[in-house]
Design a protein around this motif. Structure first.
Motif, mmCIF file in Angstrom:
data_model
loop_
_atom_site.group_PDB
_atom_site.id
_atom_site.type_symbol
_atom_site.label_atom_id
_atom_site.label_comp_id
_atom_site.label_asym_id
_atom_site.label_seq_id
_atom_site.Cartn_x
_atom_site.Cartn_y
_atom_site.Cartn_z
ATOM 1 N N TYR A 1 -8.720 -2.472 4.269
ATOM 2 C CA TYR A 1 -7.657 -2.597 5.265
ATOM 3 C C TYR A 1 -6.556 -3.535 4.757
ATOM 4 C CZ TYR A 1 -10.556 -0.262 8.768
ATOM 5 O OH TYR A 1 -11.305 0.661 9.465
ATOM 6 N N ALA A 2 -6.972 -4.667 4.171
ATOM 7 C CA ALA A 2 -5.999 -5.624 3.637
ATOM 8 C C ALA A 2 -5.255 -5.023 2.451
ATOM 9 C CB ALA A 2 -6.698 -6.916 3.230
ATOM 10 N N ALA A 3 -5.970 -4.314 1.579
ATOM 11 C CA ALA A 3 -5.333 -3.691 0.417
ATOM 12 C C ALA A 3 -4.286 -2.672 0.861
ATOM 13 C CB ALA A 3 -6.388 -3.035 -0.471
ATOM 14 N N ARG A 4 -4.634 -1.888 1.874
ATOM 15 C CA ARG A 4 -3.685 -0.884 2.382
ATOM 16 C C ARG A 4 -2.469 -1.569 3.018
ATOM 17 N NH1 ARG A 4 -7.215 2.271 4.204
ATOM 18 N NH2 ARG A 4 -7.352 1.587 6.367
ATOM 19 N N ALA A 5 -2.716 -2.666 3.754
ATOM 20 C CA ALA A 5 -1.613 -3.394 4.382
ATOM 21 C C ALA A 5 -0.689 -3.993 3.320
ATOM 22 C CB ALA A 5 -2.161 -4.489 5.286
ATOM 23 N N LEU A 6 -1.262 -4.501 2.231
ATOM 24 C CA LEU A 6 -0.447 -5.054 1.141
ATOM 25 C C LEU A 6 0.369 -3.952 0.462
ATOM 26 C CD1 LEU A 6 -2.870 -7.636 -0.526
ATOM 27 C CD2 LEU A 6 -0.685 -8.139 0.553
ATOM 28 N N ASP A 7 -0.259 -2.820 0.239
ATOM 29 C CA ASP A 7 0.454 -1.682 -0.370
ATOM 30 C C ASP A 7 1.674 -1.297 0.458
ATOM 31 O OD1 ASP A 7 -0.698 -1.000 -2.814
ATOM 32 O OD2 ASP A 7 -2.376 0.021 -1.854
#
Length: 306
Positions: A184-190
């Motif tokens: 979820y965090a990786a997607r939000a950063l992307d």
């Protein structure tokens, strides 16, 4: 005394490699002692003339002003370090703070959010505006990696390994650790990086800052606090919640999920396991509350008592 404090601050910066915040905290505490001497003793003593009795008078003053025991303990630790430095530098013969007793500090259990409350908070920022995408990335990253706010705002784009989904985090004492983040965090950063726009006037090193303000410059920890306050108001969550609450929640939820204490210590970047153990008390308390709500005899005892 002023010259000795300046030398001590230089020692902290150069020899101890202390952070700017630590140096400021120590010097502020020592300036407080100087103000006490000038206001209540009528003079400013050089280190060689400061006695244990004078320091006891200062500690009594702190208690009378109703400073928290943790604050008094911190100031005593500062005094011990300062006068130990003075002895080393030949500014005084003995350490007058060595004989002072540190007050026993009652440990407060850290405030944390439930998983449902965290979900509510993380969903609050808009997914359709650059600021909303940034704010969601900040909240997701802080919770997913259990970061201190100082660690969060010092992150650079180059600190994120996208292939491994880990962050290289610079923690206390400039100690680096690897912090994994979830999907979820990786997607939000992307999604945030697609709209991130650093100020063109900044030098290349500053353009690498991960989280930016509306001027395209590195975000401050104060700005993160203001941003969080906005979403707390929007969601109706406890106003005592701070950016550090997400770190507390991260640790508590890991232990609730079965993570071992040593792993949580590594993920938090704690030097001592004792610091991490406070979260076991939180988990134990929650376990007790669940037991009392669910166990028929515990419930019966409670009804009988009422």
């Amino acid at each position: 005394m002023d010259e000795a404090i300046d030398l001590f601050a230089r020692y902290l910066r150069i020899e101890r490699n202390s952070s700017a915040l630590t140096v400021k905290s120590y010097t502020d505490d020592l300036r407080s002692l100087c103000e006490f001497f000038e206001e209540y003793q009528g003079q400013l003593y050089p280190p060689a003339e400061v006695t244990t009795q004078l320091l006891r008078t200062y500690v009594t003053f702190l208690h009378e002003c109703q400073y928290a025991r943790s604050t008094v303990a911190r100031r005593l630790a500062c005094l011990r370090s300062f006068f130990a430095f003075c002895v080393r530098e030949g500014l005084c013969d003995t350490n007058p703070a060595k004989a002072l007793r540190t007050p026993r500090a009652g440990r407060k259990l850290p405030h944390f959010l439930t998983t449902e409350q965290v979900g509510q908070l993380l969903d609050a920022p808009s997914a359709n505006t650059p600021d909303g995408l940034r704010d969601r990335a900040i909240l997701e990253t802080t919770y997913s990696a259990g970061l201190r706010v100082s660690e969060l705002v010092s992150l650079n784009v180059s600190n994120w390994d996208r292939d491994a989904d880990v962050l290289r985090v610079l923690g206390k004492g400039r100690k680096e650790r690897v912090a994994p983040i979830g999907s979820y965090a990786a997607r939000a950063l992307d999604r945030y990086l697609e709209v991130r726009e650093p100020a063109a006037s900044l030098p290349p090193a500053e353009q690498d800052a991960l989280f930016l303000n509306r001027f395209g410059k590195r975000l401050s920890d104060r700005s993160v606090r203001r941003m969080l306050d906005k979403y707390l108001l929007q969601t109706g969550l406890n106003q005592l919640t701070s950016p550090h609450t997400l770190r507390h929640s991260f640790a508590t939820h890991l232990l609730d999920g079965g993570a071992d204490l040593r792993s949580v210590q590594e993920l938090l970047g704690h030097k001592s396991l004792t610091t991490t153990q406070i979260y076991t008390h939180v988990s134990t308390r929650r376990l007790r509350e669940t037991y009392e709500l669910a166990h028929p005899h515990a419930a019966g005892n409670r009804r009988a008592a009422s």
